[in-house]
Scaffold this motif. Sequence first.
Motif, mmCIF file in Angstrom:
data_model
loop_
_atom_site.group_PDB
_atom_site.id
_atom_site.type_symbol
_atom_site.label_atom_id
_atom_site.label_comp_id
_atom_site.label_asym_id
_atom_site.label_seq_id
_atom_site.Cartn_x
_atom_site.Cartn_y
_atom_site.Cartn_z
ATOM 1 N N ALA A 118 17.969 22.185 6.061
ATOM 2 C CA ALA A 118 16.916 22.854 5.166
ATOM 3 C C ALA A 118 16.732 21.857 4.287
ATOM 4 C CB ALA A 118 17.587 24.340 4.908
ATOM 5 N N ARG A 119 17.932 21.420 3.593
ATOM 6 C CA ARG A 119 18.111 20.772 2.326
ATOM 7 C C ARG A 119 17.370 19.497 2.663
ATOM 8 N NH1 ARG A 119 23.302 18.493 0.181
ATOM 9 N NH2 ARG A 119 22.452 16.687 -1.538
ATOM 10 N N TRP A 120 17.521 18.562 3.963
ATOM 11 C CA TRP A 120 16.828 17.389 4.304
ATOM 12 C C TRP A 120 15.726 17.276 4.498
ATOM 13 C CZ3 TRP A 120 14.194 16.248 8.663
ATOM 14 C CH2 TRP A 120 13.910 15.036 8.459
ATOM 15 N N VAL A 121 15.065 18.962 4.643
ATOM 16 C CA VAL A 121 13.584 19.205 5.096
ATOM 17 C C VAL A 121 12.962 19.154 3.826
ATOM 18 C CG1 VAL A 121 12.106 20.797 5.768
ATOM 19 C CG2 VAL A 121 13.977 20.183 7.704
ATOM 20 N N ASP A 122 13.417 19.855 2.584
ATOM 21 C CA ASP A 122 12.604 20.217 1.495
ATOM 22 C C ASP A 122 12.572 18.438 0.441
ATOM 23 O OD1 ASP A 122 12.983 22.548 1.838
ATOM 24 O OD2 ASP A 122 14.334 23.070 0.757
ATOM 25 N N ARG A 123 13.611 18.204 0.985
ATOM 26 C CA ARG A 123 14.070 16.304 0.223
ATOM 27 C C ARG A 123 13.111 15.682 0.859
ATOM 28 N NH1 ARG A 123 14.004 15.350 -4.338
ATOM 29 N NH2 ARG A 123 14.625 16.972 -5.588
ATOM 30 N N ASN A 124 12.886 15.359 1.697
ATOM 31 C CA ASN A 124 12.951 14.276 2.724
ATOM 32 C C ASN A 124 11.787 14.017 3.740
ATOM 33 O OD1 ASN A 124 15.321 13.500 1.489
ATOM 34 N ND2 ASN A 124 15.854 12.129 3.420
ATOM 35 N N SER A 160 0.718 -1.484 -0.198
ATOM 36 C CA SER A 160 -0.049 0.046 0.116
ATOM 37 C C SER A 160 0.562 0.819 -0.037
ATOM 38 C CB SER A 160 -0.743 0.195 1.256
ATOM 39 O OG SER A 160 -1.541 1.025 1.055
ATOM 40 N N ASP A 161 0.028 2.288 -0.206
ATOM 41 C CA ASP A 161 1.016 3.651 0.037
ATOM 42 C C ASP A 161 1.592 4.072 1.069
ATOM 43 O OD1 ASP A 161 1.737 6.253 0.764
ATOM 44 O OD2 ASP A 161 -0.259 6.700 -0.353
ATOM 45 N N HIS A 162 2.931 4.169 1.030
ATOM 46 C CA HIS A 162 3.884 4.306 2.459
ATOM 47 C C HIS A 162 3.106 5.325 3.806
ATOM 48 C CE1 HIS A 162 6.187 5.456 -0.994
ATOM 49 N NE2 HIS A 162 5.925 6.248 -0.600
ATOM 50 N N PHE A 163 2.492 6.481 2.794
ATOM 51 C CA PHE A 163 2.103 8.022 3.030
ATOM 52 C C PHE A 163 0.681 7.236 4.315
ATOM 53 C CE2 PHE A 163 5.333 10.138 0.936
ATOM 54 C CZ PHE A 163 6.389 10.150 1.728
ATOM 55 N N ALA A 164 0.091 6.256 3.418
ATOM 56 C CA ALA A 164 -1.460 6.087 4.313
ATOM 57 C C ALA A 164 -1.640 6.259 6.004
ATOM 58 C CB ALA A 164 -1.479 4.474 4.197
ATOM 59 N N GLY A 165 -2.847 7.355 5.832
ATOM 60 C CA GLY A 165 -3.176 8.011 7.156
ATOM 61 C C GLY A 165 -2.227 8.871 7.314
ATOM 62 N N ALA A 166 -1.326 9.610 6.137
ATOM 63 C CA ALA A 166 -1.096 11.006 7.282
ATOM 64 C C ALA A 166 -0.699 10.989 5.665
ATOM 65 C CB ALA A 166 0.599 10.619 7.106
ATOM 66 N N ALA A 167 -1.330 11.403 4.035
ATOM 67 C CA ALA A 167 -0.754 12.247 3.045
ATOM 68 C C ALA A 167 -2.179 13.266 3.251
ATOM 69 C CB ALA A 167 -1.091 11.098 2.129
ATOM 70 N N ALA A 168 -1.712 14.199 2.802
ATOM 71 C CA ALA A 168 -2.447 14.973 3.174
ATOM 72 C C ALA A 168 -3.271 15.072 1.700
ATOM 73 C CB ALA A 168 -2.266 16.526 2.468
ATOM 74 N N PRO A 225 -2.082 19.870 9.886
ATOM 75 C CA PRO A 225 -1.634 21.315 9.316
ATOM 76 C C PRO A 225 -0.469 21.264 10.925
ATOM 77 C CG PRO A 225 -3.558 22.047 9.928
ATOM 78 C CD PRO A 225 -3.646 21.250 9.937
ATOM 79 N N GLY A 226 1.143 21.539 10.577
ATOM 80 C CA GLY A 226 2.423 21.485 12.030
ATOM 81 C C GLY A 226 2.700 19.998 11.993
ATOM 82 N N TYR A 227 2.742 18.994 11.189
ATOM 83 C CA TYR A 227 3.083 17.719 10.988
ATOM 84 C C TYR A 227 3.623 17.251 9.540
ATOM 85 C CZ TYR A 227 1.061 16.544 15.467
ATOM 86 O OH TYR A 227 0.963 16.385 17.071
ATOM 87 N N VAL A 228 4.918 16.502 9.308
ATOM 88 C CA VAL A 228 4.833 16.533 7.897
ATOM 89 C C VAL A 228 5.529 14.211 8.793
ATOM 90 C CG1 VAL A 228 6.536 18.416 7.060
ATOM 91 C CG2 VAL A 228 7.462 16.842 8.552
ATOM 92 N N PRO A 274 5.651 8.234 9.469
ATOM 93 C CA PRO A 274 5.133 8.994 9.293
ATOM 94 C C PRO A 274 4.385 10.016 9.656
ATOM 95 C CG PRO A 274 4.532 7.055 10.325
ATOM 96 C CD PRO A 274 5.363 6.925 10.211
ATOM 97 N N HIS A 275 4.281 10.502 11.487
ATOM 98 C CA HIS A 275 3.223 11.538 11.756
ATOM 99 C C HIS A 275 4.094 12.474 12.278
ATOM 100 C CE1 HIS A 275 -0.078 9.174 10.629
ATOM 101 N NE2 HIS A 275 0.537 8.299 11.179
ATOM 102 N N VAL A 276 4.997 12.885 11.920
ATOM 103 C CA VAL A 276 6.488 13.555 12.653
ATOM 104 C C VAL A 276 6.238 15.220 12.825
ATOM 105 C CG1 VAL A 276 8.858 14.902 13.069
ATOM 106 C CG2 VAL A 276 7.890 12.647 12.240
ATOM 107 N N LYS A 277 6.132 16.039 14.018
ATOM 108 C CA LYS A 277 5.851 17.182 14.147
ATOM 109 C C LYS A 277 7.204 18.233 13.834
ATOM 110 C CE LYS A 277 4.574 17.714 18.461
ATOM 111 N NZ LYS A 277 4.158 17.809 19.965
#
Lengths: 544, 98
Positions: free
Chosen positions: A314-320, A128-136, A327-330, A377-380
């Motif tokens: 910043a580079r890691w945030v942009d890429r990964n 399944s989708d590895h971002f399941a339950g989290a993806a916007a 809101p407030g999670y990635v 999947p759910h990091v503040k």
Amino acid sequence: MYLYDSYDQQMVDARVAEFRDQTERRLNGKLNEEQFRPLRLMNGLYLQLHAYMLRVAIPYGTLNSRQMHALAQISGKYDRGYGHFTTRQNIQYNWIKLEDAPDILADLAKVEMHAIQTSGNCIRNISSDHFAGAAADELVDPRPYAELLRQWSSFHPEFTALPRKFKIAVIASDTDRAAMRLHDIGIQIIKNDAGELGASFYVGGGMGRTPMIAPLIREFIPLDQLITYSEACLRVYNRYGRRDNKYKARIKILVHELGKEEYARQVEEEFAHLLNQGVEPPLEELERIKLFFDDPAFESGLSNEIDHSDPDFARWVDRNTQRHKIPGYVSAVISLKPVGGIPGDASVEQMHIMADLAKEYSFDECRVMHTQNIVLPHVKMADLHALWTKLEAAGLGSPNLDTIEDIIACPGLDYCSLANARSIPVAQKIAERFADKGCTEELGELKLKISGCINACGHHHAGHIGILGVDKKGVENYQLLLGGSEAQDTALAKITGPGFSEEGIVDAVEKATEVYIANRTEGERFLDTYRRIGMDPFKEALYG
Amino acid sequence: MNILTGNDLKSGAVVWWTGETWSIHVNDAALLDDDAEAICAREEAARNVNLPYPIEATRDEDGIRPAHTKERVRALGPTVRPDLTLKPADPDIGNWVI
Ligand code: SF4
């Protein structure tokens, strides 16, 4: 996430006891290899190039920290200190002793895991989708449906001896992150015009020797008929799939030979027959399963601000990181692709660290991606810098998701007895070449996938750049393919021409990227440029 | 020339027929005369080895070298993890395989 009930646990425990007995009988000579082989394969135990290899199922790639810790402990206690995460969201151990296998299965059962149906001609682990339950962008969490399918397909008496193996993927967004249309059955959860949830069925896709993109065979199946329709799809295949020729036995060949209309007609006929037979579990069962996938206790009102002042962070945030529905999670991706490393491998220590980080920062959950990376999947957002600092310290902070360094590579000839050529050293050399040139980021999204033989475990058909290892008169040789995709714009890559040596293929990939750079327009990915300008300019550069 | 290989039943380790027993070192392998099938049948029945089969190999001053790359990888271990091979301290092992 789903937790076993007493029935699940009993079934898995009973299988461990059964396999312990079978293993003892093999070791004391009451079973010979011919008799034992199908039994060990039913429990995910292969005999590979250097030893027995155990493939453990990770249903739809979801793990809690206790399970990840247990996987790490198995690597340390029974294997050689590492595990390999695969393109089917599973984990493989390469150095297993037969005499240890029952104990390993017992250790897995203690954390609600097993290796059942990870091999053989049955329905394999549902992905399944590895971002399941989290993806916007998702409609609903697809995992309750994947879990329902897992329960239906586990030990299904009718489908334990199919013509060939059978792989199912379930997604619930228009963005396909699970290569859905390259599965035997791809299911997309959708809403119809009346706003009701249902499932679209794509049947007959796959990679391997004869790659095919699954055609849509049924636009909308109500969710209270999901299992019945799946059963009908399998029944038609089980009855008419080619058992006379292993290479023509996958459902894609049946659908292709019958034509999708005729296959769909036969499925409809079987479906009508099955509808009143009580195949479908009651909807309450689906509701029961859904409760396990309720959102964790997200905080509300969090800020979307991230301090980008540290350029490496910043580079890691942009890429990964990936946008989250709250809101407030990635969702944060832990790359298992350090430059020069082995794609998908993680050491015992790294697995323990990932488990601890999942517990501390992601509501005790992590996911295995089919691209051989791990998701929290759910990091503040407020926790991201602390998380990244710990990942960096553990060699897990590579900021290279979806870049040319984020290569999918199957085990190839270094581990796999079916291989024609090595995959891993080629992946390492390509990643090193581009990292040395410092142009990884400039190339943007570029998905490169390598298989060591035509079985395509490394998804080379679906790479923006694909590489297939072949045996040319006893020497490893590599074919280059361009233009594949396993996303919502699924496409099969085409071979550029004659193959290359191990060194030559690295140069060839570099030349292909130079053609891209020279021809791209603003905002175009490698794949977009290839689609616009076609194969010829690439051929000219490679062979001209 | 041919040599015999297989896997140890319990551990799964790659092993080579020495003429008397099974060794994990390819350099211990014995050249086969034509009774390979009989050896395989006997040794497999005694559970001394699992799934044995003959392969082509050559012998030079450095020892025995299987003809096919796959068997050379089997003989030594994964080329990408020298630390896990039978010669973890030898920086030149990659060249032996390929
Ligand atoms: S693609 Fe071939 S070489 Fe690679 S893991 Fe699959 S079977 Fe083995």
